[in-house]
Design an enzyme around this catalytic site. Structure first.
Site, PDB file in Angstrom:
ATOM      1  N   ASN A  10       5.143  -3.887   0.461  1.00 37.34           N
ATOM      2  CA  ASN A  10       5.222  -3.401  -1.167  1.00 37.34           C
ATOM      3  C   ASN A  10       4.861  -1.989  -1.305  1.00 37.34           C
ATOM      4  O   ASN A  10       3.910  -1.466  -1.053  1.00 37.34           O
ATOM      5  CB  ASN A  10       4.192  -4.067  -1.951  1.00 37.34           C
ATOM      6  CG  ASN A  10       4.005  -3.835  -3.488  1.00 37.34           C
ATOM      7  OD1 ASN A  10       4.737  -3.140  -3.829  1.00 37.34           O
ATOM      8  ND2 ASN A  10       3.018  -3.973  -4.078  1.00 37.34           N
ATOM      9  N   TRP A  11       6.253  -1.218  -1.555  1.00 38.43           N
ATOM     10  CA  TRP A  11       6.147   0.163  -1.626  1.00 38.43           C
ATOM     11  C   TRP A  11       5.372   0.824  -2.943  1.00 38.43           C
ATOM     12  O   TRP A  11       5.312   1.994  -3.047  1.00 38.43           O
ATOM     13  CB  TRP A  11       7.512   0.845  -1.106  1.00 38.43           C
ATOM     14  CG  TRP A  11       8.069   0.546  -0.056  1.00 38.43           C
ATOM     15  CD1 TRP A  11       7.415  -0.349   1.018  1.00 38.43           C
ATOM     16  CD2 TRP A  11       9.327   0.715   0.456  1.00 38.43           C
ATOM     17  NE1 TRP A  11       8.452  -0.302   2.342  1.00 38.43           N
ATOM     18  CE2 TRP A  11       9.578   0.302   1.704  1.00 38.43           C
ATOM     19  CE3 TRP A  11      10.436   1.417  -0.211  1.00 38.43           C
ATOM     20  CZ2 TRP A  11      10.896   0.452   2.560  1.00 38.43           C
ATOM     21  CZ3 TRP A  11      11.787   1.573   0.641  1.00 38.43           C
ATOM     22  CH2 TRP A  11      11.892   1.053   1.856  1.00 38.43           C
ATOM     23  N   LYS A  12       5.391  -0.117  -3.599  1.00 43.81           N
ATOM     24  CA  LYS A  12       4.692   0.425  -4.978  1.00 43.81           C
ATOM     25  C   LYS A  12       5.726   1.545  -5.530  1.00 43.81           C
ATOM     26  O   LYS A  12       6.696   1.332  -5.332  1.00 43.81           O
ATOM     27  CB  LYS A  12       3.337   0.758  -4.948  1.00 43.81           C
ATOM     28  CG  LYS A  12       2.590  -0.294  -4.338  1.00 43.81           C
ATOM     29  CD  LYS A  12       1.154  -0.177  -4.447  1.00 43.81           C
ATOM     30  CE  LYS A  12       0.495  -1.413  -3.745  1.00 43.81           C
ATOM     31  NZ  LYS A  12      -1.104  -1.641  -4.091  1.00 43.81           N
ATOM     32  N   HIS A 100       1.292  -9.144  -9.344  1.00 40.57           N
ATOM     33  CA  HIS A 100       0.668  -8.275  -8.665  1.00 40.57           C
ATOM     34  C   HIS A 100      -0.590  -7.783  -9.630  1.00 40.57           C
ATOM     35  O   HIS A 100      -0.338  -7.656 -10.819  1.00 40.57           O
ATOM     36  CB  HIS A 100       1.525  -7.153  -7.919  1.00 40.57           C
ATOM     37  CG  HIS A 100       0.839  -6.175  -7.174  1.00 40.57           C
ATOM     38  ND1 HIS A 100      -0.032  -5.221  -7.630  1.00 40.57           N
ATOM     39  CD2 HIS A 100       0.748  -6.275  -5.638  1.00 40.57           C
ATOM     40  CE1 HIS A 100      -0.622  -4.756  -6.407  1.00 40.57           C
ATOM     41  NE2 HIS A 100      -0.170  -5.341  -5.273  1.00 40.57           N
ATOM     42  N   GLU A 102      -1.771  -4.895  -9.899  1.00 45.66           N
ATOM     43  CA  GLU A 102      -1.482  -4.027 -10.734  1.00 45.66           C
ATOM     44  C   GLU A 102      -0.739  -4.090 -11.958  1.00 45.66           C
ATOM     45  O   GLU A 102      -0.980  -3.334 -13.122  1.00 45.66           O
ATOM     46  CB  GLU A 102      -0.921  -2.885  -9.816  1.00 45.66           C
ATOM     47  CG  GLU A 102      -1.914  -2.116  -8.766  1.00 45.66           C
ATOM     48  CD  GLU A 102      -1.156  -1.710  -7.388  1.00 45.66           C
ATOM     49  OE1 GLU A 102       0.190  -1.665  -7.504  1.00 45.66           O
ATOM     50  OE2 GLU A 102      -2.083  -1.426  -6.482  1.00 45.66           O
ATOM     51  N   GLU A 172      -4.773 -11.272  -2.772  1.00 44.76           N
ATOM     52  CA  GLU A 172      -5.094  -9.918  -2.590  1.00 44.76           C
ATOM     53  C   GLU A 172      -6.376  -9.673  -3.550  1.00 44.76           C
ATOM     54  O   GLU A 172      -6.043  -9.333  -4.739  1.00 44.76           O
ATOM     55  CB  GLU A 172      -3.684  -8.952  -3.341  1.00 44.76           C
ATOM     56  CG  GLU A 172      -2.585  -9.283  -2.445  1.00 44.76           C
ATOM     57  CD  GLU A 172      -1.725  -8.148  -2.684  1.00 44.76           C
ATOM     58  OE1 GLU A 172      -1.456  -7.209  -1.658  1.00 44.76           O
ATOM     59  OE2 GLU A 172      -1.340  -7.701  -3.851  1.00 44.76           O
ATOM     60  N   GLY A 178      -5.792  -0.893  -1.672  1.00 45.31           N
ATOM     61  CA  GLY A 178      -5.702   0.831  -1.668  1.00 45.31           C
ATOM     62  C   GLY A 178      -7.233   1.379  -1.308  1.00 45.31           C
ATOM     63  O   GLY A 178      -7.371   2.461  -1.587  1.00 45.31           O
ATOM     64  N   SER A 218      -5.447  -3.441   2.139  1.00 47.72           N
ATOM     65  CA  SER A 218      -5.983  -2.718   3.147  1.00 47.72           C
ATOM     66  C   SER A 218      -5.539  -3.110   4.651  1.00 47.72           C
ATOM     67  O   SER A 218      -6.243  -2.971   5.457  1.00 47.72           O
ATOM     68  CB  SER A 218      -7.218  -2.263   3.163  1.00 47.72           C
ATOM     69  OG  SER A 218      -7.699  -1.544   1.922  1.00 47.72           O
ATOM     70  N   GLY A 239       0.567  -2.582   1.675  1.00 47.14           N
ATOM     71  CA  GLY A 239       0.751  -1.505   0.727  1.00 47.14           C
ATOM     72  C   GLY A 239       1.016  -0.281   1.367  1.00 47.14           C
ATOM     73  O   GLY A 239       2.177   0.016   1.893  1.00 47.14           O
ATOM     74  N   GLY A 240       0.049   0.521   1.331  1.00 44.05           N
ATOM     75  CA  GLY A 240      -0.072   1.966   1.835  1.00 44.05           C
ATOM     76  C   GLY A 240       0.566   1.922   3.198  1.00 44.05           C
ATOM     77  O   GLY A 240       1.408   2.835   3.618  1.00 44.05           O
TER      78      GLY A 240
HETATM   79  P1  13P Z   1      -2.622  -1.588   0.233  1.00 42.61           P
HETATM   80  O1  13P Z   1      -2.077  -2.059   1.331  1.00 42.61           O
HETATM   81  O2  13P Z   1      -2.494  -0.351   0.187  1.00 42.61           O
HETATM   82  O3  13P Z   1      -4.373  -1.865   0.122  1.00 42.61           O
HETATM   83  O4  13P Z   1      -2.121  -2.476  -1.100  1.00 42.61           O
HETATM   84  C1  13P Z   1      -2.125  -3.865  -1.084  1.00 42.61           C
HETATM   85  C2  13P Z   1      -1.088  -4.316  -2.015  1.00 42.61           C
HETATM   86  O5  13P Z   1      -1.405  -4.147  -3.133  1.00 42.61           O
HETATM   87  C3  13P Z   1       0.174  -4.933  -1.525  1.00 42.61           C
HETATM   88  O6  13P Z   1       0.894  -5.524  -2.658  1.00 42.61           O
END
Ligand code: 13P
Length: 258
Positions: A10-12, A100, A102, A172, A178, A218, A239-240
């Site tokens: 997930n590149w956000k 998600h 967010e 999650e 993050g 993470s 994510g990251g």
């Molecule tokens: P991180 O891997 O950056 O913690 O993000 C997780 C995430 O929200 C994937 O959807």
């Protein structure tokens, strides 16, 4: 029945379409047929990169799935700024993230709205990756299981058994997103098992046995193999670390270290 693990990046809100193309090209450079055989690999770019990545996947016949980060629950019409599920499905999008954390916290998405999005995604032949998870306060108050159970049940309203068996649920925990703080592999596996048992109770065991449950929060090259080795964790939502081709490739190759 063995479930095929699914790892999604997930590149956000990161990378323009040229950077997106570069990232996927670098990623596939590091992967071999045995990696695609062992694991389903999906990238989830922003809307503006979907067309470029679709073209790259088709042109180079890449064994990479395409996902979108969210979509409208509406079919079409006067919804300025929204993107419909039909538009995504025309771009060969296979998966859509729904709910998600967010989206829930920053954009006010409720379980009821997430449920409508889940059903809209199914209605257009795509599969939802339904995201659930508790906040730090909820975990500290001992409410984690109740919160996650409530989210799963509410978001599966009017979803059929066959649909539920085909979808993905991503656990999650909000406090692990993050932050560099990962749930222990045991805790993550325990909550993924809870998600599966909630689905077994709502439908039947055979549905839960087919359901794939991802862990997200993470996930990094250093902890992915340990997390993905757990019996109830069928993949990762990253994510990251998915923004770095080398790191994401290491995660996608986790099976080689088993
Ligand atoms: P991180 O891997 O950056 O913690 O993000 C997780 C995430 O929200 C994937 O959807």
């Amino acid at each position: 029945m063995a479930r095929r693990p699914i790892i999604a990046g997930n590149w956000k809100m990161n990378l323009d379409h040229l950077e997106a193309i570069g990232l996927v090209q670098r990623l596939v450079y590091h992967l071999e047929p045995r990696d695609y055989e062992a694991t389903e690999i999906v990238v989830v770019p922003p809307f503006t990169s979907l067309r470029s990545i679709q073209t790259l996947i088709q042109g180079d016949r890449l064994d990479i799935g395409l996902g979108a980060q969210q979509c409208s629950e509406e079919e079409s019409g006067a919804f300025t700024g929204e993107v419909s599920p039909a538009m995504l499905s025309r771009l060969d999008v296979g998966y859509v993230l729904c709910g998600h954390s967010e989206r829930r916290t920053l954009f006010g998405e409720t379980d009821e709205l997430v449920n409508r999005k889940v059903r809209a995604v199914f209605a257009h032949g795509m599969l939802p990756i339904l995201c659930v998870g508790e906040s730090a306060e909820q975990r500290d108050a001992g409410e984690a299981e109740a919160i996650v159970t409530g989210q799963v049940l509410a978001c599966l309203e009017e979803v059929s058994a066959e649909q539920a068996a085909s979808m993905v649920i991503a656990y999650e925990p909000v406090w692990a997103i993050g932050t560099g703080r990962t749930a222990t592999s045991g805790d993550a596996d325990g909550m993924c098992a809870t998600v599966r048992s909630v689905v077994a109770g709502r439908y039947e065991q055979s549905v839960a046995d087919r359901l794939r449950v991802q862990y997200g929060g993470s996930v990094k090259p250093g902890n992915a193999a340990e997390l993905l080795r757990q019996p109830d964790i069928d993949g990762a939502l990253v994510g990251g670390a998915s923004l770095d081709a080398d790191d994401f490739a290491v995660i996608c190759r986790y099976h080689r270290t088993r």
